[in-house]
Design an enzyme around this catalytic site. Structure first.
Site, short mmCIF file in Angstrom:
data_model
loop_
_atom_site.label_atom_id
_atom_site.label_comp_id
_atom_site.label_asym_id
_atom_site.label_seq_id
_atom_site.Cartn_x
_atom_site.Cartn_y
_atom_site.Cartn_z
CB ALA A 1 -1.01 0.57 1.50
NE ARG B 1 -3.48 6.00 -13.53
CZ ARG B 1 -4.23 4.81 -14.23
NH1 ARG B 1 -5.21 4.66 -15.35
NH2 ARG B 1 -4.34 3.29 -14.06
C1 UD1 Z 1 1.65 -4.81 -10.78
C2 UD1 Z 1 2.17 -6.37 -11.67
C3 UD1 Z 1 1.55 -6.62 -12.60
C4 UD1 Z 1 -0.43 -7.25 -12.41
C5 UD1 Z 1 -0.73 -5.20 -11.60
C6 UD1 Z 1 -2.26 -5.90 -11.13
C7 UD1 Z 1 4.70 -6.07 -10.54
C8 UD1 Z 1 6.05 -5.82 -11.37
N1 UD1 Z 1 3.72 -5.94 -11.80
O1 UD1 Z 1 1.50 -4.26 -11.73
O2 UD1 Z 1 1.98 -7.70 -13.31
O3 UD1 Z 1 -0.63 -7.31 -13.24
O4 UD1 Z 1 -0.15 -5.25 -10.70
O5 UD1 Z 1 -2.53 -4.77 -11.38
O6 UD1 Z 1 4.09 -6.49 -9.45
N2 UD1 Z 1 3.28 -1.19 -4.23
C9 UD1 Z 1 4.17 -0.30 -3.58
N3 UD1 Z 1 5.46 -0.14 -3.75
C10 UD1 Z 1 6.21 -0.10 -5.16
C11 UD1 Z 1 5.36 -0.61 -6.01
C12 UD1 Z 1 4.32 -0.80 -6.04
O7 UD1 Z 1 3.63 -0.81 -2.46
O8 UD1 Z 1 6.91 0.25 -4.77
C13 UD1 Z 1 1.93 -1.32 -4.52
C14 UD1 Z 1 0.45 -0.31 -5.18
O9 UD1 Z 1 0.88 0.47 -4.27
C15 UD1 Z 1 0.02 -1.13 -5.50
C16 UD1 Z 1 0.60 -2.14 -6.30
O10 UD1 Z 1 2.07 -2.55 -5.08
O11 UD1 Z 1 -1.23 -1.02 -4.60
C17 UD1 Z 1 0.87 -2.75 -7.47
O12 UD1 Z 1 1.44 -2.01 -7.57
P1 UD1 Z 1 1.31 -0.90 -9.05
O13 UD1 Z 1 2.21 0.21 -9.46
O14 UD1 Z 1 -0.30 -0.32 -9.44
O15 UD1 Z 1 1.32 -2.19 -10.64
P2 UD1 Z 1 1.15 -2.81 -11.65
O16 UD1 Z 1 2.28 -2.25 -12.47
O17 UD1 Z 1 -0.24 -2.19 -11.37
#
Ligand code: UD1
Ligand code: CA
Length: 449
Positions: free
Chosen positions: A9, A15
């Site tokens: 989280a 967005r």
């Molecule tokens: C991620 C997945 C993708 C999947 C998609 C589904 C990876 C590399 N990719 O992509 O395969 O289809 O979710 O929605 O995992 N977050 C953190 N810290 C970070 C990065 C992210 O807490 O450093 C959390 C974000 O707040 C979010 C979740 O992890 O709740 C997913 O991150 P997000 O950047 O949305 O991943 P996607 O690029 O959508």
């Protein structure tokens, strides 16, 4: 076997165009994060670790308000989902068993789905939750051969052929927590985004000769929230499901599409809910109670046989015992109404206790606030509060006592007594007629000018 949860989280949620961290935006009266926590809680996890980053303090406060046993860890820089999981791992040390990774912005994963992932761990070292996307868009793609998940490729890094795969990664996965720690430690960031991808652990597990597999769920479960439009869609999806469930559970809804439930609303069988009723958090309605049209309910309990509304507002701490009747334009806050109490019309009860079978007349107000402190009003059983009584708290009305209409009650009233707190009536014979005759004559004289 013990289960731990890691809920990611830390993301900014750009967005959403908001000052509030994305995971604290609400669906059905509860932050998105609480939806994920609730789904995970059904597994009775040994530990729950939430990875916060953007708005970490607010996220921590909200998470602990919902469940004070969770741990919230900080991911200072968002370097990718594997990096996020790495921040959580120290908090899992010594826990043993499996770890499930969930996203704080993905509210609708069902507990049953998580259970089937745990079951699939019998066959696979790493289990990923996948779904067949109508529009695979920018989701990570699941590359499989037969029953085996070979790797996950992120959209940015995928070939055209891989992009044509419609089986997508939800982000939810499950593995032994010690193995997860080893695999995450081996993840690099040599990819199109320059991020540490959690999804890389599948390929790493396979390279070690470990098995990975997919559990498939309905796309509706994996719905993530990234924009206000998606937040509204998530609300609509939640409400559609909650209404269908209520109907299935034997609740009458005369106009289901106008009733809004909260995540934790509980409504018993044979309860009946009219049009345009809104449930805030923390409401329980027992079997057979009736909620008429246009009520707003929050933090309250409505017992069997009670009827509420139309146009009533029950606020936190309103407790209605069996067969209580609350009518139109009545507001009740932090008050206990014993069996059979009637509050029919235009009343405010705050910080009050009302005994069994007491009748509260129209327009009664508990004056519970002196501008600084709140005070209590206690009314005994079988009392009769006359219409338009002002009960200036703190005040006690005894059992079987009565207040005269229009009274301002500032002192306690003993059992069975009548309290009159209004000025004596004066009657002037013929006065009204004389008064109006004079005014009418004045008007007629003016008209002649
Ligand atoms: C991620 C997945 C993708 C999947 C998609 C589904 C990876 C590399 N990719 O992509 O395969 O289809 O979710 O929605 O995992 N977050 C953190 N810290 C970070 C990065 C992210 O807490 O450093 C959390 C974000 O707040 C979010 C979740 O992890 O709740 C997913 O991150 P997000 O950047 O949305 O991943 P996607 O690029 O959508
Ligand atoms: Ca996302």
């Amino acid at each position: 076997m013990s289960i731990s949860l890691i809920i990611l989280a830390a993301g900014q949620g750009t967005r959403m165009n908001s000052d509030l961290p994305k995971v604290l935006h609400k669906v059905a009266g509860a932050p998105l994060l609480v939806h994920a926590m609730t789904a995970g809680a059904a597994l009775a996890p040994e530990r729950v670790v939430i990875v916060a980053g953007h708005g970490a303090e607010e996220v921590r406060t909200a998470a602990l308000a919902h469940d004070e046993t969770v741990q919230v860890v900080l991911q200072e820089e968002q370097l990718g989902t594997a990096h996020a999981v790495a921040q959580a791992l120290p908090a899992l040390e010594g826990a043993g068993g499996d770890a499930i990774v969930l996203y704080g912005d993905t509210p609708f994963i069902r507990p049953e789905t998580l259970e089937s992932m745990i079951a699939a761990r019998q066959r696979h070292a790493v289990v990923v939750l996948g779904f067949t996307a109508r529009d695979p868009g920018r989701y990570g793609r699941l590359v499989t051969s037969g029953e085996t998940l070979e790797r996950i490729v992120e959209f940015k890094d995928a070939t055209d052929e891989e992009r044509s795969i419609t089986l997508c990664n939800s982000g939810v996965l499950c593995a032994d927590s010690a193995l997860l720690a080893e695999l995450v430690a081996a993840v690099g960031n040599d990819n199109a985004a320059g991020e540490y991808y959690l999804t890389d652990i599948v390929g790493l597990a396979r390279a070690r000769g470990l098995s990975a597999g997919v559990v498939i769920c309905d796309e509706a479960e994996t719905m993530g929230v990234n924009t206000r439009a998606q937040l509204a869609e998530a609300e609509a999806a939640f409400q559609a499901r909650a209404r269908a469930e209520a109907l299935e559970n034997g609740v009458t809804l005369t106009a289901p599409e106008t009733v809004f439930f909260a995540l934790d609303t509980v409504v018993g069988r044979d309860a009946s809910i009219g049009p345009n009723v809104i449930f805030g958090p923390g409401v329980t309605v027992e079997s057979g109670a009736e909620i008429k049209a246009f009520c707003h309910l929050e933090g309250c309990h409505i017992s069997r046989g009670a009827s509420v509304g139309p146009f009533a507002r029950l606020r936190p701490g309103a407790e209605l015992a069996e067969d209580v009747h609350v009518g139109n334009f009545v507001e009740i806050k932090n008050s206990i109404l014993d069996e059979g109490v009637k509050v029919g019309h235009l009343t405010y009860l705050g910080d009050a206790q009302v005994g069994k079978e007491t009748n509260i007349g129209a327009g009664t107000i508990t004056c519970n606030y002196d501008g600084v402190f709140k005070h209590r009003t206690e009314i005994g059983a079988h009392a009769f509060i006359g219409s338009d009584t002002m009960l200036v708290a703190p005040v006690k009305i005894g059992a079987g006592a009565m207040t005269a209409s229009g009274s301002v009650i500032t002192a306690d009233v003993p059992d069975d007594a009548l309290a009159l707190g209004r000025s004596q009536q004066v009657v002037k014979a013929g006065f009204a007629k004389k008064f109006f005759d004079r005014l009418k004559a004045a008007k007629a004289a003016k008209g002649k000018n």
